[in-house]
Design a protein around this motif. Structure first.
Motif, PDB file in Angstrom:
ATOM      1  N   UNK A   1      45.243  33.849  31.346  1.00  0.00           N
ATOM      2  CA  UNK A   1      44.982  34.726  29.552  1.00  0.00           C
ATOM      3  C   UNK A   1      43.212  35.673  29.019  1.00  0.00           C
ATOM      4  N   UNK A   2      41.978  35.144  29.988  1.00  0.00           N
ATOM      5  CA  UNK A   2      41.123  36.210  29.194  1.00  0.00           C
ATOM      6  C   UNK A   2      41.032  37.621  29.332  1.00  0.00           C
ATOM      7  N   UNK A   3      41.951  37.417  30.946  1.00  0.00           N
ATOM      8  CA  UNK A   3      41.142  39.126  31.674  1.00  0.00           C
ATOM      9  C   UNK A   3      42.669  40.036  31.102  1.00  0.00           C
ATOM     10  N   UNK A   4      43.534  39.471  29.933  1.00  0.00           N
ATOM     11  CA  UNK A   4      44.795  40.447  29.585  1.00  0.00           C
ATOM     12  C   UNK A   4      44.031  40.739  28.341  1.00  0.00           C
TER      13      UNK A   4
ATOM     14  N   UNK B   1      37.558  45.954  39.969  1.00  0.00           N
ATOM     15  CA  UNK B   1      36.693  45.197  40.535  1.00  0.00           C
ATOM     16  C   UNK B   1      36.661  44.162  39.471  1.00  0.00           C
ATOM     17  N   UNK B   2      36.558  44.205  38.290  1.00  0.00           N
ATOM     18  CA  UNK B   2      36.756  42.961  36.881  1.00  0.00           C
ATOM     19  C   UNK B   2      37.805  41.797  37.110  1.00  0.00           C
ATOM     20  N   UNK B   3      39.283  42.380  37.922  1.00  0.00           N
ATOM     21  CA  UNK B   3      40.777  41.926  37.767  1.00  0.00           C
ATOM     22  C   UNK B   3      40.702  41.564  36.654  1.00  0.00           C
ATOM     23  N   UNK B   4      40.932  42.265  35.503  1.00  0.00           N
ATOM     24  CA  UNK B   4      41.240  42.814  34.311  1.00  0.00           C
ATOM     25  C   UNK B   4      41.890  43.372  34.479  1.00  0.00           C
TER      26      UNK B   4
ATOM     27  N   UNK C   1      49.115  46.759  38.636  1.00  0.00           N
ATOM     28  CA  UNK C   1      48.372  45.797  39.055  1.00  0.00           C
ATOM     29  C   UNK C   1      48.236  46.272  40.905  1.00  0.00           C
ATOM     30  N   UNK C   2      49.854  46.408  41.154  1.00  0.00           N
ATOM     31  CA  UNK C   2      49.847  46.180  42.458  1.00  0.00           C
ATOM     32  C   UNK C   2      49.519  48.006  43.232  1.00  0.00           C
TER      33      UNK C   2
END
Ligand code: FES
Ligand code: FES
Lengths: 796, 172
Positions: free
Chosen positions: A239-242, A211-214, A272-273
């Motif tokens: 980068x901010x998503x990791x 949902x947040x793609x993080x 992710x997959x």
């Protein structure tokens, strides 16, 4: 510094959780995560012809199977070469999953995700990989001469070749000086492979929030910030998503500084997959065959010296075995060749190394990181000179020492941080004096004679070293005091048992004048601090310790400024004691830091009585100025960085007395003495612990640990059954003395201590055995049967 | 799948496991007691040591089904009910007998059993007693110190108990 926390043996605050089973290591997290196992190459060198998964597909609980062909473009590239160097002309790194050639036993070929690890391993067992066998290249000398290549496009298996020369003061080079020296010696030295072997292996656990793609990744790593950047780059994420977190880590000792490991990018990718949490926990065999080793070198030494043992020229040629890949560049042989000089100033120096590919596990730093080999070389050289001249071994060392008034001392080389090798401070003659006293050097001949009269063989050995610690480029610290008076400290580098939570809290408490109980410390969590390099090279205390001290000083200054206004006093008249800002000499005029924190953050909304004091109608502020003035920030917090001009150089000297059994050649260490100088001590109990642990690893490397490869490139002793790490029964009691020569390079005057204990291990033990036996010991580790054979050879 | 019943740290726990499930995995992943660590999964390092009916065993070499009906103590069960750490735990903290803490639960269980059997071990007995546990961090010196210190604390507490003439509280 206002309280006496700095320098005290404060009890560790990480202990209560670790003692009660409440620690959180990677594999303790992620209940319910899918689990990963790998099909790894059983061959040292082979071409993959085909991978057949058809038998495996029916295993109940199987989720996914991936090979190199399944990887997206960015992941299908070779892993990064972390530390490029101009001399590393043929650097090579592995693919996350083998592409078509495998180059060592243990290289990952297929990744399997299943409901649990048992099932994942069931699947692995049913996957058929068809290999075309290639001739393996094993052994560094064999590789250097072999027509067979580890990488088709790397001629002669040479990854890097570097010559470093330091001419004498009058411009003569080492070889010339050796030719004209009154005496010369030529010999060869060998050191075998060992490995970091933390009791917790590697591990990765990834959570993808669709949902947040993080992505949140937990890894048993020595560098979470850099793993984060690598993951973002390899998975094409902003980068901010990791975020990457190093939770409790069960030891590192170097191996976990390497990154990204294949698993560190593959596991998050699978998470992710699959839209599901995924975890991989390394087992012990995997750790042996698919992480990293170190130490193996062959050294050819030629030295010229005068009648007093003064070294006029030293010429060393090193063959360094770096295994199948070079992800960590040539840091290890660079350190060997530069730190080899130790506490000595020698006439002229020439060192040449070739870093050679073999079909074995890659070589990356293990505690000591090339220094044990360099020190072994220099100290064997000193002993051989003494033997040749019939001189006392300490006298030969002493005559070559850099003197206390010669600092800063420039060795004329470029160190592992790419900066000049300039020693900042030290007192080597005093170290030696302390060591001789501690071990009873001068009384030893009598002891030896007495033992001989009883039919026992004992020997005394010595080893000296200098260790470049606290390498840059930088570390940072963030300190925040919240309105409850608590102090929150964070730094980006990671912890693997060094007690950082304790020592950094000591530093912060001392700098800020608050009770230590109020300070909490977070390390290795990119959510809290995103900029860092990592924990290696004995750098954590120096780098983050100083950065945190500097950040605290900023916060302190701000606190005093705000408090001065509230107390209507001059900031210069204020002190902070026990968490309260007080006017010096006027008791009663004080304000708690908690209140200062409240005042530092002008509020519209109150949520308790404390914060109500900072709201807009509380009447605290002046109408002439904005609530937050230009150049100011709300909050009582500060961030600062420490970036040293160059490394700071710790030093030490060890001595050991060994007994060798005259019949069985069993080797026993009777005493082990350490003199250690790492500048100012933050927590002597912790430093002492670091030394003990290092010495134990040094003893392991000297007498027990080796990686035994056969000609096929099979690691024959890939278990704790056969790779002999010392138990309590093998480690002598360690006697220590400290010298504190502060570093002039950093505000706290400290130097690193993490690796010191291990560095001279092989040198000291070889020296002692040689003394006991009267036989040259030029090959380490040494087992009783090897000593037995040496005796036989010596007596013809 | 087999349904087994274990008494773990004084609590009765029922769990369904396949026959091949190791006790270490059962404790860690089925029962959530992750304090027991796995360092080698082949019986050498001692990280996975737990007390089975009071005796130290390697949970990585034990199938969970084989201990059906038995009593197990893990590191999580060493402290008193009120959370007070046991003398062995306190001694390790006091003497800096741990660094990364990964080997520690195994040492704590081993030493707890050792001191129960032999409340005042000699130097040699301590060495032998812990000679089945690996630690890569501490060099053992402070672990040895911790064992002696634990023996001391236990003796002090026994004396204090005897002095106070009050029935000591049993730690289950
Ligand atoms: S994990 Fe059981 S002995 Fe190592
Ligand atoms: S404390 Fe790290 S292995 Fe023992």
């Amino acid at each position: 510094m206002s309280t006496k926390l700095f320098g005290e043996p404060v009890q560790r605050r990480e202990d209560p959780r670790l003692l009660t089973g409440q620690g959180r290591y990677v594999d303790d997290l992620g209940a319910g995560a899918l689990e990963v196992a790998f099909v790894r190459s059983p061959h040292a060198h082979a071409r993959i012809r085909d991978i057949d998964v058809s038998d495996a597909l029916d295993v109940e609980g199987l989720v996914a199977i991936y090979t190199w062909e399944d990887l997206p473009t960015l992941l299908a590239q070779p892993l990064p070469l972390l530390i490029p160097h101009p001399a590393l002309t043929h650097g090579r790194t592995a693919y996350p999953l083998a592409r078509d050639v495998v180059r060592h036993v243990g290289e990952p070929v297929v990744m399997v995700v299943a409901r649990d690890r048992y099932l994942a391993e069931d699947v692995c067992a049913l996957i058929q990989v068809d290999y075309e066998l290639l001739k393996p290249v094993v052994g560094v000398e064999e590789a250097a001469q072999s027509a067979q290549l580890v990488h088709e496009d790397v001629p002669d298996n040479v990854g890097a070749h570097l010559i470093q020369e330091v001419p004498s003061a009058d411009g003569l080079d080492a070889r010339e000086l050796i030719e004209t020296a009154p005496h010369t010696l030529t010999f060869r030295l060998d050191i075998e492979r060992s490995a970091s072997m933390p009791l917790e292996g590697r591990g990765v656990y990834a959570r993808w929030d669709a949902d947040d793609r993080s992505l949140r990744v937990y890894s048993s790593t020595q560098t979470s910030t850099s793993v984060r950047m690598a993951i973002a780059a390899k998975l094409g994420l902003p980068l901010p998503k990791v975020e990457v977190i190093a939770p409790d880590v069960g030891g590192g000792f170097g191996v976990k500084i390497v990154h990204p490991w294949p698993e560190e990018v593959l596991v998050p990718w699978a998470a992710m997959l699959l839209g599901h949490e995924v975890k991989w926990t390394e087992d012990r065999r995997e750790h042996f065959v698919s992480s990293a080793h170190e130490r193996a070198q062959v050294q050819f030494v030629r030295v010229g010296f005068d009648d007093d043992g003064r070294v006029l020229g030293l010429d060393v040629n090193i063959l360094h075995d770096h295994g199948a890949y070079t992800p960590y560049g040539i840091i290890v042989p660079i350190i060997t060749s530069t730190q080899l000089l130790g506490p000595y100033k020698i006439g002229a120096y020439r060192v040449e190394f070739s870093s050679i590919y073999t079909n074995t596990v890659q070589v990356t730093p293990y505690r000591g990181a090339g220094r044990p080999q360099g020190v072994f070389c220099m100290e064997r050289t000193m002993d051989h000179i003494a033997e040749y001249l019939g001189a006392d071994r300490t006298a030969v060392r002493e005559i070559n020492f850099i003197q206390p008034d010669e600092f800063p001392y420039d060795q004329g080389l470029i160190f592992q941080d790419g900066r000049p090798l300039i020693y900042d401070s030290g007192d080597y003659p005093e170290s030696l004096r302390l060591l001789k006293e501690l071990i009873g050097w001068d009384g030893f001949p009598a002891l030896k004679a007495q033992a001989a009269a009883e039919g026992r063989r004992i020997g005394l050995g010595i080893g000296c070293y200098v260790e470049g610690t606290g390498v840059g480029p930088y570390e940072g610290g963030h300190v925040q005091i919240t309105s409850d008076g608590r102090v929150h400290v964070s730094t980006g580098l990671t912890s693997q048992g060094q007690g950082h939570e304790t020592v950094f809290a000591q530093i912060a408490a001392a700098e800020l004048g608050v009770p230590m109980e109020r300070v909490s410390v977070v390390t290795g969590d990119t959510r809290r601090f995103g900029y860092a390099v990592g924990t290696f090279a004995s750098r954590a205390a120096v780098m983050s310790g100083n950065a945190i001290a500097l950040a605290c000083r900023k916060v302190r200054e701000k606190a005093l400024r705000i408090a001065a206004e509230a107390l209507e006093a001059d900031p210069r008249d204020l002190e902070i004691i026990d968490g309260e800002v007080r006017v010096v000499g006027s008791p009663g005029a004080s304000i708690p830091l908690a209140t200062v924190a409240v005042l530092s953050n002008p509020l519209r909304y109150a949520f308790d009585s404390e914060t109500a004091r900072a709201t807009q109608f509380a009447g605290a502020s002046s109408f002439d100025r904005p609530p937050v003035e230009a150049g100011e920030e709300p909050g009582l917090e500060g961030r600062d960085y420490y970036s040293p001009i160059r490394s700071t150089f710790a030093s030490g000297m060890h001595a050991a007395i060994v007994e060798t059994d005259s019949l069985t050649a069993e080797i026993r260490i009777l005493r082990y003495a350490v003199v250690h100088d790492c500048g100012n001590l933050i927590n002597p109990m912790i430093v002492e612990g670091q030394i003990h642990g290092g010495v134990a690893q040094g003893v392991g490397g000297a007498l027990y640990e080796r990686m035994v490869y056969d000609d096929h490139g099979q690691l024959l002793n890939a278990s704790f059954m056969d790779f002999l790490m010392p138990y309590a029964t093998e480690i002598p009691s360690i006697e220590t003395a400290h010298l504190e020569t502060p570093s002039p390079l950093n505000p706290l005057g400290i130097k690193g201590a993490g690796e010191a204990g291990v560095i001279p291990g092989s040198a000291v033990i070889a020296s002692a055995i040689e003394d006991a036996e009267g036989i040259r010991i030029d090959k380490m580790p040494i087992s009783p049967s090897e000593l037995f054979d040496l005796r036989r050879a010596a007596t013809g | 799948m087999h349904e087994i019943t274990l008494t773990v740290n004084g609590m009765i726990r029922q769990v369904e496991v396949p026959g091949r499930r190791l006790l270490s995995d059962c404790l860690r992943h089925d029962l959530g007691l992750t304090g027991t660590h796995v360092g080698c999964e082949h019986g050498v390092c001692g990280c996975c040591t737990v007390l089975l009916d009071g005796e130290p065993v390697r949970s990585c070499l034990t199938f969970a089904v084989t201990v059906d009906g038995h009593d197990i103590t893990t590191v999580e069960g060493l402290a008193a009910r009120d959370g007070t750490m046991s003398p062995v735990q306190r001694a390790f903290g006091e003497c800096h007998g741990l660094q990364c803490g990964f080997c520690t639960p195994g040492f704590l269980c081993t030493v707890t059993a050792l001191l129960r059997e032999n409340p005042a071990p000699t130097e040699q007995e301590v060495l032998e007693g812990i000679s089945g546990n690996l630690c890569r961090c501490t060099g053992y010196q402070n672990i040895i110190k911790s064992v002696h210190r634990a023996a001391e604390i236990m003796a002090e507490e026994r004396r204090a108990d005897a002095d106070s003439e009050q029935p000591g509280e049993e730690i289950v």
